[in-house]
Motif scaffolding. Structure first.
Motif, PDB file in Angstrom:
ATOM      1  N   SER A  77       0.829  -1.203   0.000  1.00 23.62           N
ATOM      2  CA  SER A  77       0.000   0.000   0.000  1.00 23.62           C
ATOM      3  C   SER A  77       0.863   1.252   0.000  1.00 23.62           C
ATOM      4  O   SER A  77       1.995   1.246   0.449  1.00 23.62           O
ATOM      5  CB  SER A  77      -0.885   0.024   1.247  1.00 23.62           C
ATOM      6  OG  SER A  77      -1.839  -0.973   1.195  1.00 23.62           O
ATOM      7  N   PHE A 134      -4.452   1.562   8.143  1.00 28.67           N
ATOM      8  CA  PHE A 134      -3.119   1.311   7.587  1.00 28.67           C
ATOM      9  C   PHE A 134      -2.181   0.608   8.576  1.00 28.67           C
ATOM     10  O   PHE A 134      -1.042   0.296   8.237  1.00 28.67           O
ATOM     11  CB  PHE A 134      -2.488   2.623   7.101  1.00 28.67           C
ATOM     12  CG  PHE A 134      -3.203   3.214   5.938  1.00 28.67           C
ATOM     13  CD1 PHE A 134      -2.887   2.839   4.632  1.00 28.67           C
ATOM     14  CD2 PHE A 134      -4.216   4.141   6.115  1.00 28.67           C
ATOM     15  CE1 PHE A 134      -3.556   3.375   3.551  1.00 28.67           C
ATOM     16  CE2 PHE A 134      -4.895   4.689   5.033  1.00 28.67           C
ATOM     17  CZ  PHE A 134      -4.553   4.300   3.757  1.00 28.67           C
ATOM     18  N   ASP A 161      -5.464   9.956   0.695  1.00 31.30           N
ATOM     19  CA  ASP A 161      -5.967   9.180   1.832  1.00 31.30           C
ATOM     20  C   ASP A 161      -6.354  10.109   2.976  1.00 31.30           C
ATOM     21  O   ASP A 161      -7.392   9.915   3.621  1.00 31.30           O
ATOM     22  CB  ASP A 161      -4.908   8.173   2.311  1.00 31.30           C
ATOM     23  CG  ASP A 161      -4.634   7.097   1.284  1.00 31.30           C
ATOM     24  OD1 ASP A 161      -5.589   6.449   0.822  1.00 31.30           O
ATOM     25  OD2 ASP A 161      -3.449   6.907   0.934  1.00 31.30           O
ATOM     26  N   ILE A 190      -6.093   6.338  10.658  1.00 32.09           N
ATOM     27  CA  ILE A 190      -4.892   5.867   9.960  1.00 32.09           C
ATOM     28  C   ILE A 190      -4.404   4.576  10.613  1.00 32.09           C
ATOM     29  O   ILE A 190      -4.052   3.614   9.929  1.00 32.09           O
ATOM     30  CB  ILE A 190      -3.798   6.954   9.954  1.00 32.09           C
ATOM     31  CG1 ILE A 190      -4.226   8.109   9.038  1.00 32.09           C
ATOM     32  CG2 ILE A 190      -2.453   6.376   9.512  1.00 32.09           C
ATOM     33  CD1 ILE A 190      -3.370   9.358   9.160  1.00 32.09           C
ATOM     34  N   LEU A 246       4.778   2.224   6.587  1.00 35.34           N
ATOM     35  CA  LEU A 246       3.993   1.215   5.869  1.00 35.34           C
ATOM     36  C   LEU A 246       4.909   0.129   5.325  1.00 35.34           C
ATOM     37  O   LEU A 246       4.540  -1.042   5.301  1.00 35.34           O
ATOM     38  CB  LEU A 246       3.256   1.854   4.682  1.00 35.34           C
ATOM     39  CG  LEU A 246       1.912   2.466   4.944  1.00 35.34           C
ATOM     40  CD1 LEU A 246       1.379   3.069   3.657  1.00 35.34           C
ATOM     41  CD2 LEU A 246       0.939   1.463   5.489  1.00 35.34           C
ATOM     42  N   PHE A 273       0.521   5.498   1.018  1.00 35.58           N
ATOM     43  CA  PHE A 273      -0.275   6.443   1.793  1.00 35.58           C
ATOM     44  C   PHE A 273      -0.020   7.812   1.213  1.00 35.58           C
ATOM     45  O   PHE A 273       1.130   8.239   1.092  1.00 35.58           O
ATOM     46  CB  PHE A 273       0.134   6.397   3.272  1.00 35.58           C
ATOM     47  CG  PHE A 273      -0.706   7.288   4.134  1.00 35.58           C
ATOM     48  CD1 PHE A 273      -1.982   6.910   4.500  1.00 35.58           C
ATOM     49  CD2 PHE A 273      -0.223   8.504   4.571  1.00 35.58           C
ATOM     50  CE1 PHE A 273      -2.772   7.740   5.278  1.00 35.58           C
ATOM     51  CE2 PHE A 273      -0.995   9.343   5.359  1.00 35.58           C
ATOM     52  CZ  PHE A 273      -2.276   8.951   5.715  1.00 35.58           C
TER      53      PHE A 273
END
Length: 83
Positions: free
Chosen positions: A2, A55, A8, A51, A81, A4
Motif C-alpha cells: 500500500s 493502515f 488518503d 490511519i 507502511l 499512503f
C-alpha cells in the motif's frame, strides 16, 4: 504494498471531520496546516486513529502534535507502511 498519500488524508478527514469551511480539500492541501484548514486537535487525533485502524501505523498522540500538515503526516506514515 500500500501507499499512503494526501488523497488518503482527504478521504479520512471527510469521513471523520467533514469538509472544512476555510479551504477546499480538492485544493493542494499538502502544506496547509490542519489548523489553517479549520480542523481542531480532536479532528486530527481522530484522523490519526483512522490511519492506525486502516493502515496499521500507530501515530502516538504526542507525535500527532508534531505533524501539522498533510505532507508531514504522509512523511511519517509512508516509511512505516514499508516496515
Amino acid at each position: 504494498m500500500s501507499r499512503f498519500t494526501v488523497d488518503d488524508i482527504r478521504r479520512i478527514l471527510r469521513d471523520c471531520a467533514g469538509e472544512p469551511d476555510s479551504v477546499s480539500l480538492e485544493d493542494d492541501i499538502g502544506t496547509i496546516s490542519f489548523e489553517e484548514m479549520g480542523y481542531d486537535s480532536l479532528a486530527v487525533l481522530e484522523m490519526a486513529a483512522r490511519i492506525q485502524q486502516e493502515f496499521l501505523v500507530a501515530i502516538p498522540d504526542e507525535t500527532v502534535a508534531e505533524l501539522p500538515t498533510p505532507d508531514a503526516v504522509v512523511g511519517y506514515v509512508g516509511p512505516r507502511l514499508a516496515a
